[in-house]
Design a protein around this motif. Sequence first.
Motif, PDB file in Angstrom:
ATOM      1  N   ILE A   1       0.846  -1.195   0.000  1.00 23.36           N
ATOM      2  CA  ILE A   1       0.000   0.000   0.000  1.00 23.36           C
ATOM      3  C   ILE A   1       0.883   1.247   0.000  1.00 23.36           C
ATOM      4  N   VAL A   2       0.455   2.267  -0.745  1.00 16.51           N
ATOM      5  CA  VAL A   2       1.112   3.567  -0.715  1.00 16.51           C
ATOM      6  C   VAL A   2       0.149   4.587  -0.120  1.00 16.51           C
ATOM      7  N   LEU A   3       0.610   5.328   0.871  1.00 15.83           N
ATOM      8  CA  LEU A   3      -0.165   6.438   1.424  1.00 15.83           C
ATOM      9  C   LEU A   3       0.352   7.713   0.763  1.00 15.83           C
ATOM     10  N   LEU A   4      -0.487   8.318  -0.057  1.00  9.48           N
ATOM     11  CA  LEU A   4      -0.038   9.406  -0.931  1.00  9.48           C
ATOM     12  C   LEU A   4      -0.718  10.730  -0.582  1.00  9.48           C
ATOM     13  N   ASP A   5       0.094  11.704  -0.203  1.00  6.23           N
ATOM     14  CA  ASP A   5      -0.421  13.043   0.052  1.00  6.23           C
ATOM     15  C   ASP A   5      -0.847  13.668  -1.277  1.00  6.23           C
ATOM     16  N   VAL A   6      -1.916  14.442  -1.250  1.00  6.08           N
ATOM     17  CA  VAL A   6      -2.417  15.070  -2.482  1.00  6.08           C
ATOM     18  C   VAL A   6      -1.622  16.326  -2.822  1.00  6.08           C
ATOM     19  N   ASN A   7      -1.369  17.162  -1.827  1.00 10.38           N
ATOM     20  CA  ASN A   7      -0.695  18.445  -2.071  1.00 10.38           C
ATOM     21  C   ASN A   7       0.767  18.379  -1.669  1.00 10.38           C
ATOM     22  N   MET A   8       1.644  18.336  -2.676  1.00 13.33           N
ATOM     23  CA  MET A   8       3.087  18.271  -2.434  1.00 13.33           C
ATOM     24  C   MET A   8       3.802  19.130  -3.465  1.00 13.33           C
ATOM     25  N   PRO A   9       4.991  19.640  -3.128  1.00 20.40           N
ATOM     26  CA  PRO A   9       5.786  20.370  -4.117  1.00 20.40           C
ATOM     27  C   PRO A   9       6.432  19.417  -5.116  1.00 20.40           C
ATOM     28  N   ILE A  10       6.949  19.963  -6.177  1.00 19.73           N
ATOM     29  CA  ILE A  10       7.688  19.249  -7.228  1.00 19.73           C
ATOM     30  C   ILE A  10       6.775  18.328  -8.034  1.00 19.73           C
ATOM     31  N   MET A  11       6.132  17.372  -7.390  1.00 18.22           N
ATOM     32  CA  MET A  11       5.190  16.474  -8.070  1.00 18.22           C
ATOM     33  C   MET A  11       4.096  16.107  -7.083  1.00 18.22           C
ATOM     34  N   ASP A  12       2.883  16.593  -7.329  1.00 14.75           N
ATOM     35  CA  ASP A  12       1.801  16.403  -6.367  1.00 14.75           C
ATOM     36  C   ASP A  12       1.127  15.035  -6.524  1.00 14.75           C
ATOM     37  N   GLY A  13       0.092  14.812  -5.717  1.00 13.35           N
ATOM     38  CA  GLY A  13      -0.569  13.513  -5.714  1.00 13.35           C
ATOM     39  C   GLY A  13      -1.247  13.162  -7.014  1.00 13.35           C
ATOM     40  N   VAL A  14      -1.885  14.142  -7.656  1.00 10.33           N
ATOM     41  CA  VAL A  14      -2.586  13.870  -8.917  1.00 10.33           C
ATOM     42  C   VAL A  14      -1.602  13.457  -9.998  1.00 10.33           C
ATOM     43  N   GLU A  15      -0.509  14.208 -10.151  1.00 10.96           N
ATOM     44  CA  GLU A  15       0.499  13.876 -11.162  1.00 10.96           C
ATOM     45  C   GLU A  15       1.167  12.535 -10.850  1.00 10.96           C
ATOM     46  N   THR A  16       1.384  12.261  -9.581  1.00 12.90           N
ATOM     47  CA  THR A  16       1.963  10.976  -9.186  1.00 12.90           C
ATOM     48  C   THR A  16       1.023   9.835  -9.541  1.00 12.90           C
ATOM     49  N   MET A  17      -0.280  10.024  -9.296  1.00 12.54           N
ATOM     50  CA  MET A  17      -1.263   8.995  -9.634  1.00 12.54           C
ATOM     51  C   MET A  17      -1.309   8.746 -11.134  1.00 12.54           C
ATOM     52  N   LYS A  18      -1.186   9.786 -11.924  1.00  9.51           N
ATOM     53  CA  LYS A  18      -1.186   9.620 -13.388  1.00  9.51           C
ATOM     54  C   LYS A  18      -0.004   8.747 -13.820  1.00  9.51           C
ATOM     55  N   TRP A  19       1.164   8.984 -13.210  1.00  8.94           N
ATOM     56  CA  TRP A  19       2.342   8.168 -13.541  1.00  8.94           C
ATOM     57  C   TRP A  19       2.127   6.733 -13.095  1.00  8.94           C
ATOM     58  N   LEU A  20       1.622   6.548 -11.883  1.00 10.51           N
ATOM     59  CA  LEU A  20       1.396   5.198 -11.361  1.00 10.51           C
ATOM     60  C   LEU A  20       0.356   4.445 -12.181  1.00 10.51           C
ATOM     61  N   LYS A  21      -0.683   5.148 -12.614  1.00  8.53           N
ATOM     62  CA  LYS A  21      -1.719   4.511 -13.422  1.00  8.53           C
ATOM     63  C   LYS A  21      -1.140   3.975 -14.729  1.00  8.53           C
ATOM     64  N   ALA A  22      -0.184   4.717 -15.288  1.00 10.19           N
ATOM     65  CA  ALA A  22       0.433   4.308 -16.549  1.00 10.19           C
ATOM     66  C   ALA A  22       1.529   3.275 -16.366  1.00 10.19           C
ATOM     67  N   ASN A  23       2.231   3.332 -15.239  1.00 11.52           N
ATOM     68  CA  ASN A  23       3.424   2.486 -15.057  1.00 11.52           C
ATOM     69  C   ASN A  23       3.316   1.419 -13.966  1.00 11.52           C
ATOM     70  N   GLN A  24       2.464   1.643 -12.970  1.00  8.33           N
ATOM     71  CA  GLN A  24       2.291   0.679 -11.872  1.00  8.33           C
ATOM     72  C   GLN A  24       0.800   0.566 -11.545  1.00  8.33           C
ATOM     73  N   PRO A  25      -0.013   0.150 -12.495  1.00 12.76           N
ATOM     74  CA  PRO A  25      -1.476   0.180 -12.317  1.00 12.76           C
ATOM     75  C   PRO A  25      -2.003  -0.736 -11.210  1.00 12.76           C
ATOM     76  N   ASP A  26      -1.227  -1.731 -10.814  1.00  7.46           N
ATOM     77  CA  ASP A  26      -1.683  -2.667  -9.782  1.00  7.46           C
ATOM     78  C   ASP A  26      -1.382  -2.188  -8.360  1.00  7.46           C
ATOM     79  N   LEU A  27      -0.648  -1.102  -8.250  1.00  3.82           N
ATOM     80  CA  LEU A  27      -0.265  -0.606  -6.930  1.00  3.82           C
ATOM     81  C   LEU A  27      -1.480  -0.007  -6.219  1.00  3.82           C
ATOM     82  N   LYS A  28      -1.681  -0.392  -4.964  1.00  3.24           N
ATOM     83  CA  LYS A  28      -2.823   0.102  -4.189  1.00  3.24           C
ATOM     84  C   LYS A  28      -2.439   1.389  -3.465  1.00  3.24           C
ATOM     85  N   VAL A  29      -3.119   2.459  -3.841  1.00  2.00           N
ATOM     86  CA  VAL A  29      -2.804   3.776  -3.298  1.00  2.00           C
ATOM     87  C   VAL A  29      -3.992   4.320  -2.515  1.00  2.00           C
TER      88      VAL A  29
END
Length: 213
Positions: A55-83
């Motif tokens: 499981i990944v606990l992911l903050d939504v509001n972060m500098p450099i790369m926020d939660g939404v952008e991180t989720m987009k990357w994970l969806k494309a590259n690690q779709p099975d990861l539970k966030v």
Amino acid sequence: MEKIKIIIVDDHLLFSQSLAYLIGTFKEFEVTGSYCNGKEFINSFSADEFEKPNIVLLDVNMPIMDGVETMKWLKANQPDLKVLALSVNDDEDTIMKMITNGAKGYLLKDTHPTMFKEALLEVYHKGFYYTEMISGLLINKLGNNDNKVLLKEREVEFIKLACTEKTYKEIADGMCLSPKTIDGYRENLFQKLELKTRIGLVLYAIKNKIVCI
């Protein structure tokens, strides 16, 4: 018994360390890593010693790369990861962006520890955790297979577009309909499905496999 491995991605060090301490009191879990932003986290996947978490606990509001952008990357590259998304924000737009990009749940940071532990167990064992407390909205019906509602083809098309980040005006343009007609589709579906918000519509679509997140 092997423990469930958790990674924390949050730019607030005090909160991150406090969360790790809390998780350490749950016998089923252990924190195996923490990162300050999404960029640092996704870069870790290329490290030889990196151990993929349960499981990944992911903050939504972060500098450099926020939660939404991180989720987009994970969806494309690690779709099975539970966030499981964590945030102080309870606005519908933020929740919808996180869920449509693959987050398996969304919790406010002031969630009670008991509910937090329940969410972790639900995400691990069932693959998702959607609470009625999301954004203060009551989402009581997310589609019961024994009582499915018959949807028209254009209604399904609208639901699929509503599960994207498009505005209602953009949805109207995509369906070659007027914004007023789209408003009618939305209100009719809310009534038919006994929902109150767009996020409820998204969750209904996920539950009934109208869209795959």
